[in-house]
Structure formats: C-alpha cells, structure tokens
Design a protein around this motif. Structure first.
Motif, PDB file in Angstrom:
ATOM      1  N   TRP A 133       2.843   9.260  -1.920  1.00  0.00           N
ATOM      2  CA  TRP A 133       3.987   8.357  -1.855  1.00  0.00           C
ATOM      3  C   TRP A 133       3.613   6.900  -2.073  1.00  0.00           C
ATOM      4  O   TRP A 133       4.493   6.063  -2.324  1.00  0.00           O
ATOM      5  N   GLN A 134       2.357   6.551  -1.970  1.00  0.00           N
ATOM      6  CA  GLN A 134       1.956   5.146  -1.977  1.00  0.00           C
ATOM      7  C   GLN A 134       2.366   4.437  -3.268  1.00  0.00           C
ATOM      8  O   GLN A 134       2.225   4.975  -4.357  1.00  0.00           O
ATOM      9  N   GLU A 135       2.859   3.219  -3.106  1.00  0.00           N
ATOM     10  CA  GLU A 135       3.254   2.398  -4.241  1.00  0.00           C
ATOM     11  C   GLU A 135       2.863   0.943  -3.991  1.00  0.00           C
ATOM     12  O   GLU A 135       2.560   0.549  -2.864  1.00  0.00           O
ATOM     13  N   HIS A 136       2.877   0.168  -5.077  1.00  0.00           N
ATOM     14  CA  HIS A 136       2.772  -1.285  -4.989  1.00  0.00           C
ATOM     15  C   HIS A 136       4.170  -1.872  -5.137  1.00  0.00           C
ATOM     16  O   HIS A 136       4.988  -1.353  -5.896  1.00  0.00           O
ATOM     17  N   GLN A 137       4.438  -2.960  -4.421  1.00  0.00           N
ATOM     18  CA  GLN A 137       5.712  -3.656  -4.533  1.00  0.00           C
ATOM     19  C   GLN A 137       5.466  -5.161  -4.571  1.00  0.00           C
ATOM     20  O   GLN A 137       4.487  -5.659  -4.021  1.00  0.00           O
ATOM     21  N   THR A 138       6.365  -5.873  -5.226  1.00  0.00           N
ATOM     22  CA  THR A 138       6.223  -7.333  -5.322  1.00  0.00           C
ATOM     23  C   THR A 138       7.009  -8.059  -4.239  1.00  0.00           C
ATOM     24  O   THR A 138       6.833  -9.257  -4.040  1.00  0.00           O
ATOM     25  N   LEU A 154      19.251   6.600   1.111  1.00  0.00           N
ATOM     26  CA  LEU A 154      20.001   6.056  -0.025  1.00  0.00           C
ATOM     27  C   LEU A 154      19.752   4.568  -0.240  1.00  0.00           C
ATOM     28  O   LEU A 154      20.225   3.995  -1.220  1.00  0.00           O
ATOM     29  N   ASP A 155      19.010   3.933   0.660  1.00  0.00           N
ATOM     30  CA  ASP A 155      18.895   2.478   0.635  1.00  0.00           C
ATOM     31  C   ASP A 155      17.809   1.933  -0.285  1.00  0.00           C
ATOM     32  O   ASP A 155      17.810   0.752  -0.613  1.00  0.00           O
ATOM     33  N   GLY A 156      16.849   2.755  -0.678  1.00  0.00           N
ATOM     34  CA  GLY A 156      15.787   2.288  -1.556  1.00  0.00           C
ATOM     35  C   GLY A 156      14.832   1.302  -0.908  1.00  0.00           C
ATOM     36  O   GLY A 156      14.187   0.507  -1.603  1.00  0.00           O
ATOM     37  N   HIS A 157      14.715   1.345   0.429  1.00  0.00           N
ATOM     38  CA  HIS A 157      13.823   0.412   1.127  1.00  0.00           C
ATOM     39  C   HIS A 157      12.384   0.934   1.126  1.00  0.00           C
ATOM     40  O   HIS A 157      12.151   2.138   1.144  1.00  0.00           O
ATOM     41  N   TYR A 158      11.435   0.003   1.105  1.00  0.00           N
ATOM     42  CA  TYR A 158      10.013   0.345   1.179  1.00  0.00           C
ATOM     43  C   TYR A 158       9.429  -0.192   2.481  1.00  0.00           C
ATOM     44  O   TYR A 158       9.699  -1.332   2.873  1.00  0.00           O
ATOM     45  N   ILE A 159       8.629   0.628   3.142  1.00  0.00           N
ATOM     46  CA  ILE A 159       7.943   0.217   4.361  1.00  0.00           C
ATOM     47  C   ILE A 159       6.633  -0.461   3.958  1.00  0.00           C
ATOM     48  O   ILE A 159       5.758   0.165   3.357  1.00  0.00           O
ATOM     49  N   PRO A 160       6.451  -1.750   4.271  1.00  0.00           N
ATOM     50  CA  PRO A 160       5.251  -2.464   3.833  1.00  0.00           C
ATOM     51  C   PRO A 160       4.027  -2.109   4.663  1.00  0.00           C
ATOM     52  O   PRO A 160       4.142  -1.522   5.752  1.00  0.00           O
ATOM     53  N   LEU A 194      12.009   9.974   5.097  1.00  0.00           N
ATOM     54  CA  LEU A 194      13.128  10.613   5.783  1.00  0.00           C
ATOM     55  C   LEU A 194      13.422  12.006   5.239  1.00  0.00           C
ATOM     56  O   LEU A 194      13.703  12.935   6.000  1.00  0.00           O
ATOM     57  N   THR A 195      13.349  12.168   3.916  1.00  0.00           N
ATOM     58  CA  THR A 195      13.664  13.463   3.320  1.00  0.00           C
ATOM     59  C   THR A 195      12.652  14.528   3.726  1.00  0.00           C
ATOM     60  O   THR A 195      13.017  15.651   4.099  1.00  0.00           O
ATOM     61  N   TYR A 197       2.676   0.442   0.064  1.00  0.00           N
ATOM     62  CA  TYR A 197       4.087   0.593   0.430  1.00  0.00           C
ATOM     63  C   TYR A 197       4.526   2.054   0.362  1.00  0.00           C
ATOM     64  O   TYR A 197       4.088   2.800  -0.521  1.00  0.00           O
ATOM     65  N   LEU A 198       5.417   2.447   1.288  1.00  0.00           N
ATOM     66  CA  LEU A 198       5.944   3.810   1.328  1.00  0.00           C
ATOM     67  C   LEU A 198       7.465   3.776   1.207  1.00  0.00           C
ATOM     68  O   LEU A 198       8.130   3.009   1.920  1.00  0.00           O
TER      69      LEU A 198
END
Length: 319
Positions: free
Chosen positions: A294-299, A267-273, A239-240, A232-233
C-alpha cells in the motif's frame, strides 16, 4: 567487453551501470555534476554514497528511484521521496525529514532517523513510530517532552484499563524512567514543551505489519493505532481490508482547524502520513493489518494533532 565500476564498454557503446555520489558541486541530488560520470533520474541503477565533503540531500520536489542504495560512512537526507527497488544499507546514515517518505522493496540494514515536525507546544499529538526498534527510553531522552505529576508527555491507550489509567480514561502515561520498546502499528499520544521535531530512530519496516485490536473494554471499543511505515498509506485500503473487524469503516483524527474529529472513510481519498496515529472502533477482537504494497509517496502532508479540550488531559508543570 571492458568494464569499470560505473561503465560497461561493449562494441564501442557505453552503458552506465551505477551512480556514485561525489558532491563535487553542492548537496543537490539532481545536479549531474555531483555524481561521478553524471546522473540521469530516468535511469534506475544502484547508488553508492561514499565519504565526501558534501553529503546529498533529496529536495522536497524530488521523487527519486534507485535499485540498491548503499550509504557508506556518510549521510543522506530526504526532504522529498525515494523508492529503493532493491536493498538498502544505511550504516546509520539516513535521515528522513517531516513529510518526506522512503519505500524499500528489498531488505534493509542499519538505522534510519525520521523527524516529525510538531507545530505546537503543549498540545497532544497522536503519533506512531515509522521505524522499528525505537525504545521508550531513547524517545524520552531525545525529545523535549513536557513533564508533570511524575509523568512525561507520552501515553498509550487501553480501552479496558481503568485502574492504571489517567482518571479512568484509558490513557496510560509513561514516566521519566520508563523503559521498553515502541510497538509497530500502535498509536501513542505525545506532547512537547516547545515547538520542535520529534525524533524516531530505528530500522526500516520491511514486509506487512499488523497490530492486535480489542473490543468489549470497560471504557469503549476504540483502539489507538497508527501508520507503521515512513511512507503514506491510503485510508481506503486500511478500511476495506480490515472491514471485518471494524464497527464502521471510519478513521478518527483530531483536526485543530475545526476543533473536532476529522473522520475519513473509504470514499474520501485521504492518506495517512508517516508518524500519524489515529483511532478506529472495532466490533470484534482481531488483527488490524497494514500491507507493504500500500505504501505511496505524496506531496501533501496533513498531520493531525490531539487536543486537551477533547480528552481533558493536562500535565501540571512544576518547578
């Protein structure tokens, strides 16, 4: 000191140095009895998965971390998340299912397969390959795409192409005999003939990625791009970092729950899956960057789809 493959013995103390999968009990990654010498998720070590009867599965509730990961002549299925701090060797035996994620800090050898579930047939989805080296011909062959008018349910977008695109819209379709390779970081539209997974097979993306974007096209300044990683990104970082080439700090995704675009800014805190394609609007010709860090894990996996009603693109099916 006496050492073995799994344990070091030093002055009467024992120290686990690696985990080797045995599958003695079942397929659950977190079951200690499935590992030679046991398993402790708080202990980050090298992991080897040899040929056994029960192949390991990382469940959707598991977020595993290892040093080096080696899959030898067998398979590992990820329904949750795994971080590889060192190197990954798959021997073409790693499958990541829809919404799951993998992050690799070191090198990667061998293919991985990412399955992205599409909940609706005959609807356009914006996708982006979460692997590298996938070919157009393999994607067409391995997925149940709709067909019609000599085309298949796969397109890319060119904001300056009127003559070759569908009714001058910029959407350029592939045919059943199309060849070539997907481009990392590029977005595509796809439509399946039945509810199914789409399958991407290729190598693990390592390092920072980028994709060229254009403005001043005959149609508009929009560019269809996408997440190049099987993780996830954060939209905020996308954008920044790329603000100097964007006309506005906004990502556009189609949301079928509201039948309109969902727009996200920093400002939305959205993650691109993983596997998600999206539009951005640019103000200058340049390069859109994706940083490996930037890579992260999300549930929570929110995957947006395209809609015929927005773009009015229909493949007429013939017998």
């Amino acid at each position: 000191m006496i050492s073995s493959d799994l344990w070091n013995f030093n002055g009467g103390d024992t120290q686990l140095t690696a985990f080797t999968w045995s599958g003695s009990t079942d397929t659950d990654w977190e079951t200690s009895s499935n590992w030679d010498g046991g398993y402790d998720g708080d202990c980050v070590l090298d992991v080897t998965i040899p040929v056994v009867t029960n192949y390991p599965i990382i469940s959707s509730s598991t977020n595993a971390t290892v040093d080096n990961l080696t899959i030898t002549g067998t398979s590992l299925t990820i329904n949750g998340a795994i971080t590889v701090n060192g190197n990954l060797t798959t021997n073409n035996g790693l499958t990541v299912n829809s919404g799951a994620s993998i992050i690799v800090s070191g090198t990667s050898t061998g293919d991985i397969t990412y399955n992205r579930s599409l909940a609706n047939a005959s609807k356009w989805y914006y996708v982006s390959p979460p692997v590298e080296g996938e070919t157009i011909e393999d994607y067409i062959s391995n997925n149940s795409l709709e067909t019609g008018n000599g085309n298949v349910g796969l397109f890319y977008y060119d904001n300056d192409e009127i003559a070759m695109s569908y009714s001058g819209t910029g959407y350029i379709f592939y045919t059943p005999t199309s060849t070539g390779s997907f481009t990392s970081g590029k977005g595509y539209g796809t439509k399946v003939s039945s509810v199914s997974d789409i399958v991407f097979t290729g190598t693990m993306p390592i390092g920072d990625k980028s994709i060229g974007v254009t403005t001043g096209g005959s149609i508009d300044d929009s560019n269809l791009i996408g997440n190049p990683y099987p993780s996830y990104l954060p939209a905020n970082d996308l954008l920044t970092t790329n603000t100097s080439i964007l006309s506005e700090q906004t990502i556009w995704l189609w949301d079928n729950t509201i039948n309109d675009y969902a727009t996200y800014n920093q400002l939305d805190g959205h993650y691109i899956p993983p596997g998600q394609g999206f539009f951005v609007d640019v103000s200058t010709v340049g390069t859109f960057s994706f940083l490996e860090s930037w890579q992260e894990h999300q549930t929570s996996d929110v995957f947006y789809k395209g809609s015929n009603s927005i773009f009015e693109i229909n493949l007429k099916i013939s017998n």
